[in-house]
Design a protein around this motif. Structure first.
Motif, PDB file in Angstrom:
ATOM      1  N   ILE A   1      -3.909  15.032   4.897  1.00  0.00           N
ATOM      2  CA  ILE A   1      -5.025  14.402   4.185  1.00  0.00           C
ATOM      3  C   ILE A   1      -5.033  12.916   4.539  1.00  0.00           C
ATOM      4  CG2 ILE A   1      -6.076  13.900   1.949  1.00  0.00           C
ATOM      5  CD1 ILE A   1      -4.673  16.337   0.818  1.00  0.00           C
ATOM      6  N   THR A   2      -6.155  12.458   5.080  1.00  0.00           N
ATOM      7  CA  THR A   2      -6.311  11.061   5.462  1.00  0.00           C
ATOM      8  C   THR A   2      -7.436  10.429   4.662  1.00  0.00           C
ATOM      9  OG1 THR A   2      -5.560  11.470   7.728  1.00  0.00           O
ATOM     10  CG2 THR A   2      -6.832   9.463   7.346  1.00  0.00           C
ATOM     11  N   THR A   3      -7.151   9.329   4.003  1.00  0.00           N
ATOM     12  CA  THR A   3      -8.167   8.568   3.283  1.00  0.00           C
ATOM     13  C   THR A   3      -8.496   7.317   4.086  1.00  0.00           C
ATOM     14  OG1 THR A   3      -7.332   9.327   1.140  1.00  0.00           O
ATOM     15  CG2 THR A   3      -8.769   7.393   1.138  1.00  0.00           C
ATOM     16  N   LYS A   4      -9.784   7.117   4.362  1.00  0.00           N
ATOM     17  CA  LYS A   4     -10.244   5.946   5.120  1.00  0.00           C
ATOM     18  C   LYS A   4     -10.995   5.008   4.176  1.00  0.00           C
ATOM     19  CE  LYS A   4     -12.493   7.037   8.858  1.00  0.00           C
ATOM     20  NZ  LYS A   4     -13.428   7.751   9.777  1.00  0.00           N
ATOM     21  N   THR A   5     -10.662   3.726   4.234  1.00  0.00           N
ATOM     22  CA  THR A   5     -11.311   2.741   3.371  1.00  0.00           C
ATOM     23  C   THR A   5     -11.863   1.602   4.216  1.00  0.00           C
ATOM     24  OG1 THR A   5      -9.747   3.253   1.584  1.00  0.00           O
ATOM     25  CG2 THR A   5     -11.000   1.193   1.402  1.00  0.00           C
ATOM     26  N   ASP A   6     -13.112   1.264   4.000  1.00  0.00           N
ATOM     27  CA  ASP A   6     -13.756   0.161   4.709  1.00  0.00           C
ATOM     28  C   ASP A   6     -13.267  -1.160   4.132  1.00  0.00           C
ATOM     29  OD1 ASP A   6     -15.407  -1.752   5.783  1.00  0.00           O
ATOM     30  OD2 ASP A   6     -17.287  -0.785   5.227  1.00  0.00           O
TER      31      ASP A   6
ATOM     32  N   MET B   1       1.270   4.395  -2.628  1.00  0.00           N
ATOM     33  CA  MET B   1       1.198   5.809  -2.266  1.00  0.00           C
ATOM     34  C   MET B   1       2.364   6.581  -2.880  1.00  0.00           C
ATOM     35  SD  MET B   1       0.203   5.539   1.788  1.00  0.00           S
ATOM     36  CE  MET B   1      -0.005   7.309   2.004  1.00  0.00           C
ATOM     37  N   ILE B   2       3.556   6.011  -2.771  1.00  0.00           N
ATOM     38  CA  ILE B   2       4.755   6.659  -3.322  1.00  0.00           C
ATOM     39  C   ILE B   2       4.612   6.869  -4.824  1.00  0.00           C
ATOM     40  CG2 ILE B   2       7.213   6.298  -3.763  1.00  0.00           C
ATOM     41  CD1 ILE B   2       7.292   4.799  -1.026  1.00  0.00           C
ATOM     42  N   THR B   3       4.069   5.846  -5.506  1.00  0.00           N
ATOM     43  CA  THR B   3       3.852   5.943  -6.958  1.00  0.00           C
ATOM     44  C   THR B   3       2.809   7.008  -7.282  1.00  0.00           C
ATOM     45  OG1 THR B   3       4.393   3.598  -7.210  1.00  0.00           O
ATOM     46  CG2 THR B   3       3.199   4.658  -9.015  1.00  0.00           C
ATOM     47  N   SER B   4       1.741   7.060  -6.480  1.00  0.00           N
ATOM     48  CA  SER B   4       0.653   8.006  -6.732  1.00  0.00           C
ATOM     49  C   SER B   4       1.112   9.453  -6.600  1.00  0.00           C
ATOM     50  CB  SER B   4      -0.503   7.747  -5.746  1.00  0.00           C
ATOM     51  OG  SER B   4      -1.053   6.461  -5.947  1.00  0.00           O
ATOM     52  N   ILE B   5       2.057   9.706  -5.683  1.00  0.00           N
ATOM     53  CA  ILE B   5       2.537  11.070  -5.475  1.00  0.00           C
ATOM     54  C   ILE B   5       3.753  11.367  -6.350  1.00  0.00           C
ATOM     55  CG2 ILE B   5       3.342  12.699  -3.692  1.00  0.00           C
ATOM     56  CD1 ILE B   5       1.798  11.161  -1.642  1.00  0.00           C
ATOM     57  N   ASP B   6       4.271  10.334  -7.004  1.00  0.00           N
ATOM     58  CA  ASP B   6       5.430  10.480  -7.899  1.00  0.00           C
ATOM     59  C   ASP B   6       6.657  10.948  -7.116  1.00  0.00           C
ATOM     60  OD1 ASP B   6       6.838  10.314 -10.249  1.00  0.00           O
ATOM     61  OD2 ASP B   6       6.281  12.315 -10.938  1.00  0.00           O
TER      62      ASP B   6
ATOM     63  N   ALA C   1      -6.600   6.543  -2.993  1.00  0.00           N
ATOM     64  CA  ALA C   1      -7.886   5.946  -2.615  1.00  0.00           C
ATOM     65  C   ALA C   1      -8.264   4.802  -3.548  1.00  0.00           C
ATOM     66  CB  ALA C   1      -8.977   7.022  -2.627  1.00  0.00           C
ATOM     67  N   ILE C   2      -7.979   4.942  -4.833  1.00  0.00           N
ATOM     68  CA  ILE C   2      -8.294   3.889  -5.804  1.00  0.00           C
ATOM     69  C   ILE C   2      -7.481   2.636  -5.509  1.00  0.00           C
ATOM     70  CG2 ILE C   2      -8.111   3.227  -8.240  1.00  0.00           C
ATOM     71  CD1 ILE C   2      -8.771   6.178  -8.910  1.00  0.00           C
ATOM     72  N   HIS C   3      -6.187   2.804  -5.224  1.00  0.00           N
ATOM     73  CA  HIS C   3      -5.347   1.659  -4.861  1.00  0.00           C
ATOM     74  C   HIS C   3      -5.853   1.001  -3.579  1.00  0.00           C
ATOM     75  CE1 HIS C   3      -2.324   1.953  -7.946  1.00  0.00           C
ATOM     76  NE2 HIS C   3      -2.049   3.213  -7.661  1.00  0.00           N
ATOM     77  N   ALA C   4      -6.231   1.827  -2.590  1.00  0.00           N
ATOM     78  CA  ALA C   4      -6.717   1.285  -1.325  1.00  0.00           C
ATOM     79  C   ALA C   4      -8.001   0.488  -1.508  1.00  0.00           C
ATOM     80  CB  ALA C   4      -6.947   2.422  -0.339  1.00  0.00           C
ATOM     81  N   ALA C   5      -8.825   0.932  -2.444  1.00  0.00           N
ATOM     82  CA  ALA C   5     -10.103   0.252  -2.675  1.00  0.00           C
ATOM     83  C   ALA C   5      -9.923  -1.183  -3.122  1.00  0.00           C
ATOM     84  CB  ALA C   5     -10.917   1.025  -3.715  1.00  0.00           C
ATOM     85  N   SER C   6      -8.804  -1.479  -3.750  1.00  0.00           N
ATOM     86  CA  SER C   6      -8.578  -2.847  -4.229  1.00  0.00           C
ATOM     87  C   SER C   6      -8.518  -3.848  -3.090  1.00  0.00           C
ATOM     88  CB  SER C   6      -7.260  -2.906  -5.037  1.00  0.00           C
ATOM     89  OG  SER C   6      -6.146  -2.625  -4.224  1.00  0.00           O
ATOM     90  N   TYR C   7      -8.114  -3.379  -1.895  1.00  0.00           N
ATOM     91  CA  TYR C   7      -8.052  -4.275  -0.737  1.00  0.00           C
ATOM     92  C   TYR C   7      -9.440  -4.536  -0.167  1.00  0.00           C
ATOM     93  CZ  TYR C   7      -3.021  -3.792  -1.003  1.00  0.00           C
ATOM     94  OH  TYR C   7      -1.727  -3.841  -1.427  1.00  0.00           O
TER      95      TYR C   7
ATOM     96  N   VAL D   1       0.841  -1.203   0.000  1.00  0.00           N
ATOM     97  CA  VAL D   1       0.000   0.000   0.000  1.00  0.00           C
ATOM     98  C   VAL D   1       0.873   1.249   0.000  1.00  0.00           C
ATOM     99  CG1 VAL D   1      -1.722   1.312   1.291  1.00  0.00           C
ATOM    100  CG2 VAL D   1      -1.910  -1.176   1.176  1.00  0.00           C
ATOM    101  N   ALA D   2       1.924   1.230   0.828  1.00  0.00           N
ATOM    102  CA  ALA D   2       2.829   2.378   0.900  1.00  0.00           C
ATOM    103  C   ALA D   2       3.536   2.620  -0.430  1.00  0.00           C
ATOM    104  CB  ALA D   2       3.859   2.161   2.009  1.00  0.00           C
TER     105      ALA D   2
END
Length: 337
Positions: free
Chosen positions: A292-297, A191-196, A328-334, A187-188
């Motif tokens: 900024i915090t993204t929460k995923t169920d 995140m690194i990829t998403s922020i480049d 958030a899109i990456h997190a949703a995969s989990y 996941v981390a």
């Protein structure tokens, strides 16, 4: 943490035993804590936080389900007579002395009974140093981080108030755990990829715990962009993802020493996945930090992705809305898995 479990059982009742709630760890600086259940009923019992000292003493603060706040001191070298209370005087900084009673709950631990308890706890929360002076028991304790530690203990109790562990049945399915450390590293990485980020450096467990997060989390930083970010999972006692917003925003505000403004909203990056986004802005003098915090169920747990934009000038080129949306899109995969 098992040591805290044994001590905390004495804090609540000398006849009770406590069972650690996996994934409930929290902390701040030298303080670390967790939630516990009553071993007999399986229901939430209390949250307890503790700090060790070079003297061998451990200072503990416990907040129970019945909203009782207890302060205790433990040391394996103590040898108290549990039938004799000990008069003590408590000094917090240069405030007026507090004449209290140390009540042995075992041969190695006492709880402190203080008149005007609420005012005394306010002194302890806001103080720098506490000195306990008595004939049979004395000690000096650095109170750094006590205010945040106690606030997180309250939040812990609020989060796990309705928690009840299910009795284990033969061939019963195992209760869902949070994501493994390996998955959190993935996941981390997303995140690194998403922020480049090109200079990401992972923090050690000691550095993560010093921030106030548990060891079961993964954090990284970018000096080039002035970013600190990480991911973790936490058990959610209610099915409502929104229900923990207030506690989560309170945790975010703990990192701010200046003025803090916040907002929360539902986001819909992936159909069928429940997600929320919390934003905080901390202003101190001429500096500004955005969180900024993204929460995923993800079932019984919440997956948190947290990004601190510590330096607005360095992070000015980061497209934050796009980056957090990709996170958030990456997190949703989990959640889908």
């Amino acid at each position: 943490m098992r040591i805290i479990s044994l001590i905390s059982a004495c804090l609540i009742s000398t006849a009770a035993s406590a069972e650690y709630i996996r994934g409930s760890d929290y902390g701040f600086k030298l303080w670390e804590g967790a939630a516990y259940t009553d071993d007999e009923s399986g229901q939430f019992s209390h949250c307890v936080v503790s700090a060790p000292y070079k003297s061998g003493d451990t200072l503990l603060i416990s907040f129970s389900k019945d909203k009782t706040l207890i302060v205790g001191v433990a040391n394996d070298d103590f040898n108290f007579d549990i039938n004799k209370n000990i008069p003590v005087t408590i000094y917090v900084d240069r405030r007026q002395p507090i004449y209290a009673t140390a009540i042995p709950v075992s041969s190695t631990m006492v709880t402190l009974s203080m008149p005007n308890f609420d005012q005394a706890m306010h002194y302890i929360q806001m103080g720098r140093t506490m000195k306990i002076d008595g004939r049979q028991f004395s000690g000096i304790y650095d109170l750094t981080g006590t205010k945040v530690a106690l606030e997180r203990t309250y939040s812990c109790a609020a989060s796990y108030y309705d928690y009840a562990s299910a009795p284990v049945q033969p061939d019963a399915p195992v209760q869902q755990e949070g994501l493994s450390k390996t998955a959190l590293f993935q996941v981390a990485t997303n995140m690194i990829t998403s922020i480049d980020v090109s200079d990401a450096k992972y923090l050690s467990e000691a550095e993560i715990e010093n921030l106030g997060f548990g060891a079961a989390s993964v954090f990284w930083q970018s000096d080039d962009l002035g970013i600190l970010a990480g991911t973790l999972t936490a058990h959610r006692p209610t099915g409502d993802l929104r229900a923990t917003d207030s506690q989560d925003l309170a945790l975010m505000s703990d990192f701010c020493e200046g003025d803090f403004a916040s907002s929360s909203q539902k986001v819909s990056h992936v159909e069928g996945v429940s997600q929320r986004e919390l934003r905080g802005i901390c202003r101190l003098d001429d500096s500004e930090t955005q969180i900024i915090t993204t929460k995923t169920d993800i079932g019984e747990h919440t997956l948190y992705n947290i990004v601190f934009f510590l330096n607005t000038e360095k992070a000015g080129e980061v497209k934050r809305a796009e980056a957090t949306g990709n996170i958030a899109i990456h997190a949703a995969s989990y959640a889908i898995e």
